[in-house]
Design a protein around this motif. Structure first.
Motif, PDB file in Angstrom:
ATOM      1  N   VAL A   1       0.838  -1.192   0.000  1.00  0.00           N
ATOM      2  CA  VAL A   1       0.000   0.000   0.000  1.00  0.00           C
ATOM      3  C   VAL A   1       0.873   1.242   0.000  1.00  0.00           C
ATOM      4  O   VAL A   1       2.076   1.175   0.275  1.00  0.00           O
ATOM      5  N   VAL A   2       0.255   2.376  -0.340  1.00  0.00           N
ATOM      6  CA  VAL A   2       0.835   3.686  -0.081  1.00  0.00           C
ATOM      7  C   VAL A   2      -0.156   4.430   0.799  1.00  0.00           C
ATOM      8  O   VAL A   2      -1.356   4.133   0.822  1.00  0.00           O
ATOM      9  N   VAL A   3       0.363   5.390   1.532  1.00  0.00           N
ATOM     10  CA  VAL A   3      -0.495   6.170   2.434  1.00  0.00           C
ATOM     11  C   VAL A   3      -0.640   7.570   1.855  1.00  0.00           C
ATOM     12  O   VAL A   3       0.360   8.264   1.609  1.00  0.00           O
ATOM     13  N   ASP A   4      -1.909   7.988   1.591  1.00  0.00           N
ATOM     14  CA  ASP A   4      -2.115   9.312   1.012  1.00  0.00           C
ATOM     15  C   ASP A   4      -2.047  10.376   2.102  1.00  0.00           C
ATOM     16  O   ASP A   4      -1.851  10.060   3.292  1.00  0.00           O
ATOM     17  N   GLU A   5      -2.225  11.659   1.727  1.00  0.00           N
ATOM     18  CA  GLU A   5      -2.053  12.745   2.695  1.00  0.00           C
ATOM     19  C   GLU A   5      -3.106  12.740   3.798  1.00  0.00           C
ATOM     20  O   GLU A   5      -2.896  13.315   4.860  1.00  0.00           O
ATOM     21  N   ALA A   6      -4.219  12.029   3.549  1.00  0.00           N
ATOM     22  CA  ALA A   6      -5.254  11.927   4.580  1.00  0.00           C
ATOM     23  C   ALA A   6      -4.988  10.774   5.530  1.00  0.00           C
ATOM     24  O   ALA A   6      -5.741  10.572   6.484  1.00  0.00           O
ATOM     25  N   GLY A   7      -3.925  10.008   5.282  1.00  0.00           N
ATOM     26  CA  GLY A   7      -3.583   8.889   6.145  1.00  0.00           C
ATOM     27  C   GLY A   7      -4.260   7.595   5.742  1.00  0.00           C
ATOM     28  O   GLY A   7      -4.208   6.617   6.488  1.00  0.00           O
ATOM     29  N   THR A   8      -4.891   7.590   4.584  1.00  0.00           N
ATOM     30  CA  THR A   8      -5.586   6.386   4.105  1.00  0.00           C
ATOM     31  C   THR A   8      -4.620   5.463   3.378  1.00  0.00           C
ATOM     32  O   THR A   8      -3.849   5.919   2.521  1.00  0.00           O
ATOM     33  N   ALA A   9      -4.647   4.188   3.716  1.00  0.00           N
ATOM     34  CA  ALA A   9      -3.808   3.196   3.041  1.00  0.00           C
ATOM     35  C   ALA A   9      -4.482   2.810   1.725  1.00  0.00           C
ATOM     36  O   ALA A   9      -5.629   2.344   1.721  1.00  0.00           O
ATOM     37  N   VAL A  10      -3.781   3.011   0.641  1.00  0.00           N
ATOM     38  CA  VAL A  10      -4.324   2.725  -0.692  1.00  0.00           C
ATOM     39  C   VAL A  10      -3.554   1.532  -1.282  1.00  0.00           C
ATOM     40  O   VAL A  10      -2.347   1.619  -1.517  1.00  0.00           O
ATOM     41  N   PRO A  11      -4.253   0.397  -1.530  1.00  0.00           N
ATOM     42  CA  PRO A  11      -3.571  -0.776  -2.107  1.00  0.00           C
ATOM     43  C   PRO A  11      -3.058  -0.462  -3.509  1.00  0.00           C
ATOM     44  O   PRO A  11      -3.731   0.196  -4.305  1.00  0.00           O
TER      45      PRO A  11
ATOM     46  N   GLU B   1       0.192   0.586  -9.972  1.00  0.00           N
ATOM     47  CA  GLU B   1      -1.206   0.732 -10.362  1.00  0.00           C
ATOM     48  C   GLU B   1      -2.052   0.807  -9.099  1.00  0.00           C
ATOM     49  O   GLU B   1      -1.730   0.168  -8.095  1.00  0.00           O
ATOM     50  N   GLY B   2      -3.121   1.597  -9.155  1.00  0.00           N
ATOM     51  CA  GLY B   2      -4.030   1.656  -8.012  1.00  0.00           C
ATOM     52  C   GLY B   2      -4.209   3.042  -7.436  1.00  0.00           C
ATOM     53  O   GLY B   2      -5.065   3.252  -6.565  1.00  0.00           O
ATOM     54  N   VAL B   3      -3.395   4.009  -7.882  1.00  0.00           N
ATOM     55  CA  VAL B   3      -3.537   5.385  -7.413  1.00  0.00           C
ATOM     56  C   VAL B   3      -3.605   6.316  -8.614  1.00  0.00           C
ATOM     57  O   VAL B   3      -3.118   5.996  -9.695  1.00  0.00           O
ATOM     58  N   ASP B   4      -4.228   7.462  -8.407  1.00  0.00           N
ATOM     59  CA  ASP B   4      -4.441   8.407  -9.498  1.00  0.00           C
ATOM     60  C   ASP B   4      -3.278   9.374  -9.641  1.00  0.00           C
ATOM     61  O   ASP B   4      -2.559   9.676  -8.684  1.00  0.00           O
TER      62      ASP B   4
END
Length: 316
Positions: free
Chosen positions: A268-278, A292-295
């Motif tokens: 995962v990566v963690v966006d600026e809101a602290g959400t883990a994005v697979p 792949e998986g993030v904009d």
């Protein structure tokens, strides 16, 4: 984050060499008066290699080595080899039966006239060197046979060369660990063409601390395809090359250090809101990864701060 490309290459030199082995010996005695040359080393039936006392020495197809002079009344497989050479040269129309009759002697005389030598109707011992097949890449040992050198007969001087050259990379032990089998290698030819190869086995060089990584063709046929004539025939050729350690992949590029493995084992990566994005990692090289998986434009956190990777497109 922003679209970009990630890949990794290793600039290195490839070495190419034609391998040779002993094939026949000179049998004439006297002084070398001339040496024939071939741009690609290929010699065909009846072609001249060199001359001794102005007697041309030619190559012909045959499994039986020359062991005598050949003329009227002689019989045997070696006679048939001479007849076949004369037939291939358009000088003999009789039966290739290994029996030297009038038609064979007449063809030998015509052959001698064409060579500009004394017309005797008999092939002198040592004037023909028989090789298993022709055309073939033939070399004459220049350390023994050079213009003006004296020969006594029996010198091992004729060598046959493989149909295709051998290619390899000489690398350090640390570089060798990155060159796993099957990696693409792009080789720049002497004339600016690109030859494609893949890495194969590895072997330590006993005379140095380097590792030799053998190369093989990425397709059928030689690595140099139909352009092998570009390579030095009697010497090694060192060619600029590029090993593709990681094939270039385009997509969303982020610093590899921002990738995190969750408790569930997902990347995962963690966006600026602290959400883990697979995310799915498509390629990684030199500290950057395509995922792949993030904009595009998403801000992701590095450990201890927020990173915005919307700067210039990172390319490796």
């Amino acid at each position: 984050m922003r679209a970009g490309e990630v890949g990794s290459t290793l600039d290195i030199s490839a070495t190419a060499q034609w391998n040779t082995q002993n094939a026949a010996a000179n049998q004439l005695s006297g002084v070398v008066t001339s040496i024939a040359t071939s741009s690609d080393g290929l010699y065909s039936q009846g072609e001249v290699l060199y001359s001794v006392n102005q007697i041309p020495v030619v190559v012909a197809i045959g499994d039986v080595p020359a062991f005598r002079s050949i003329g009227a009344g002689d019989q045997g497989d070696d006679v048939a080899q001479v007849q076949q050479m004369l037939a291939d040269l358009g000088l003999f129309v009789g039966s290739v039966n290994g029996k030297a009759g009038y038609d064979t002697v007449a063809a030998i005389s015509a052959w001698q006239d064409g060579l500009g030598t004394k017309n005797t109707g008999r092939v002198e011992f040592g004037q023909i060197i028989f090789l298993p097949s022709l055309p073939a890449r033939v070399t004459v040992d220049s350390a023994v046979i050079s213009k003006g050198s004296a020969l006594s007969g029996g010198e091992q001087t004729i060598r046959l060369t493989d149909n295709q050259p051998t290619f390899w990379l000489s690398v350090t032990p640390s570089q060798a660990t990155t060159l796993r089998a099957g990696l693409e290698v792009q080789i720049s030819s002497p004339n600016g063409n690109t030859w494609h190869a893949v890495t194969d086995g590895q072997e330590a060089d006993k005379e140095s601390s380097t590792i030799n990584v053998s190369l093989k063709s990425a397709n059928d046929g030689p690595i140099c395809a139909d352009q092998c004539r570009e390579l030095k025939f009697n010497d090694r050729s060192v060619l600029p090359s590029k090993a593709i350690l990681t094939k270039p992949v385009k997509g969303m590029v982020i610093p590899t250090s921002t990738l995190v493995v969750s408790a569930q084992g997902d990347t995962v990566v963690v966006d600026e809101a602290g959400t883990a994005v697979p995310v799915s990692v498509l390629a990684s090289a030199r500290g950057m990864s395509v995922v792949e998986g993030v904009d595009n434009g998403t801000k992701i956190r590095l450990p201890g701060r927020i990173s915005d990777s919307t700067a210039e497109d990172p390319k490796q």
